[in-house]
Design a protein around this motif. Sequence first.
Motif, PDB file in Angstrom:
ATOM      1  N   GLU A 200       0.826  -1.207   0.000  1.00 30.54           N
ATOM      2  CA  GLU A 200       0.000   0.000   0.000  1.00 30.54           C
ATOM      3  C   GLU A 200       0.862   1.259   0.000  1.00 30.54           C
ATOM      4  N   ARG A 201       1.885   1.262   0.835  1.00 27.36           N
ATOM      5  CA  ARG A 201       2.796   2.415   0.862  1.00 27.36           C
ATOM      6  C   ARG A 201       3.532   2.567  -0.458  1.00 27.36           C
ATOM      7  N   ALA A 202       3.912   1.432  -1.060  1.00 24.15           N
ATOM      8  CA  ALA A 202       4.605   1.488  -2.344  1.00 24.15           C
ATOM      9  C   ALA A 202       3.714   2.088  -3.414  1.00 24.15           C
ATOM     10  N   GLY A 203       2.425   1.715  -3.415  1.00 19.40           N
ATOM     11  CA  GLY A 203       1.502   2.260  -4.398  1.00 19.40           C
ATOM     12  C   GLY A 203       1.310   3.754  -4.238  1.00 19.40           C
ATOM     13  N   ILE A 204       1.144   4.205  -2.989  1.00 17.92           N
ATOM     14  CA  ILE A 204       0.978   5.641  -2.735  1.00 17.92           C
ATOM     15  C   ILE A 204       2.237   6.410  -3.124  1.00 17.92           C
ATOM     16  N   THR A 205       3.401   5.852  -2.759  1.00 19.79           N
ATOM     17  CA  THR A 205       4.667   6.507  -3.091  1.00 19.79           C
ATOM     18  C   THR A 205       4.873   6.587  -4.596  1.00 19.79           C
ATOM     19  N   ALA A 206       4.602   5.494  -5.295  1.00 20.33           N
ATOM     20  CA  ALA A 206       4.793   5.459  -6.747  1.00 20.33           C
ATOM     21  C   ALA A 206       3.880   6.464  -7.439  1.00 20.33           C
ATOM     22  N   MET A 207       2.620   6.529  -7.034  1.00 17.82           N
ATOM     23  CA  MET A 207       1.687   7.475  -7.644  1.00 17.82           C
ATOM     24  C   MET A 207       2.113   8.919  -7.390  1.00 17.82           C
ATOM     25  N   SER A 208       2.532   9.209  -6.158  1.00 20.04           N
ATOM     26  CA  SER A 208       2.980  10.571  -5.823  1.00 20.04           C
ATOM     27  C   SER A 208       4.219  10.952  -6.622  1.00 20.04           C
ATOM     28  N   ALA A 209       5.175  10.025  -6.717  1.00 21.99           N
ATOM     29  CA  ALA A 209       6.412  10.294  -7.451  1.00 21.99           C
ATOM     30  C   ALA A 209       6.150  10.462  -8.939  1.00 21.99           C
ATOM     31  N   ALA A 210       5.238   9.672  -9.494  1.00 24.08           N
ATOM     32  CA  ALA A 210       4.936   9.761 -10.922  1.00 24.08           C
ATOM     33  C   ALA A 210       4.336  11.116 -11.269  1.00 24.08           C
ATOM     34  N   ILE A 211       3.406  11.576 -10.455  1.00 20.06           N
ATOM     35  CA  ILE A 211       2.770  12.878 -10.713  1.00 20.06           C
ATOM     36  C   ILE A 211       3.791  14.004 -10.587  1.00 20.06           C
ATOM     37  N   ALA A 212       4.564  13.990  -9.490  1.00 16.13           N
ATOM     38  CA  ALA A 212       5.554  15.046  -9.261  1.00 16.13           C
ATOM     39  C   ALA A 212       6.659  15.009 -10.306  1.00 16.13           C
TER      40      ALA A 212
END
Length: 350
Positions: A200-212
């Motif tokens: 779950e943390r990996a998914g949130i981190t990946a989505m945040s990093a992709a957008i930024a």
Amino acid sequence: MSSSLQVAGAFAAFTVDLLVYPLDTLKTRFQSQDYVKLYKDASGKTKPSLFRGLYQGVGSIILITIPSSGAFFTTYEALKYSINEAIPPNSTIYLPQPAINAAASGGAELVSCAILTPAEVLKQNAQMLSSKGRRTSTSLEVFKHFQKHPSRLWRGYTALAARNLPFTGLQFPAFEYLKGYFIQRRKDRNGGKPVDGIAERAGITAMSAAIAGSGAAWITTPIDVIKTRIMLAAGSGDDGFKADQQSKASTFLRDGVQGSRKSGFTVAREVLKTEGVRGLFRGATLRAGWTTIGSGLYLGCYETGRHYLEKNRRENDGEHLMQRDWSNVKTGIGRSRSQDVVKKSAWQED
């Protein structure tokens, strides 16, 4: 803690470099001053050679990935921690968290770029080599070209730092904000329960990093174009890879003259003059696309690795190991602050 960060950062960088390297090669070829001459035919159609040898030069990047990424993440976390410690919450000095993240990422980039620049120069020149003929290693072939002038391997350090500093300065504050925002939303939906699941943390981190990352990549594309051309110029000499090399009076954009030391501003003016604003944003869509994938995987893997290592350490060793690690963290000369009795700081005693 530092060893965990280095392992997680190196694993993340190694994974991403292998997966998105072909897209990086295409971006380099698109941004090259010789793109039309090398990869377009008389009718304007794209030649198949554009898509050949997409892994040329990957060896130099893989070798440098572990030290450069380890140095970046270790420096980033150390600077972020140090700045937060230097400015207590009740201090009269106020520094917003995004500014702290930007300063920490900027300092980390300067360290990382010093390690990464020679590999980046080798990589980009290898990416432009013709894929015809049999070669044992494109990276070694390019390296031989720099043996007489090894200092040229650092020719693009300023340009690389000029690209990466604003990129990380934009990406990491946005990334940290988005990650905190999405985690808080997830906690609110679960009644305040912490987000401890690794996936779950990996998914949130990946989505945040992709957008930024995608936004920062698009904005900084003009600097990336300039950086690419400066680095390609460093590898194009009289005895190098251009058969039609003319005199040293030839223009940089046409020939990439050996030893050219034109500034980034000069290169930018020449790109604007010959190709317009569109030339400065050449490869922007491709760069934003692969950065979306790369940043998501990179920071996702990093965060997952770090969270897993720290969680595993807590479960296996408990509080005793945590105390032992904190006792090894020293600031300045003398004992760790965590070993001393809590007392007023010097700024509180006045």
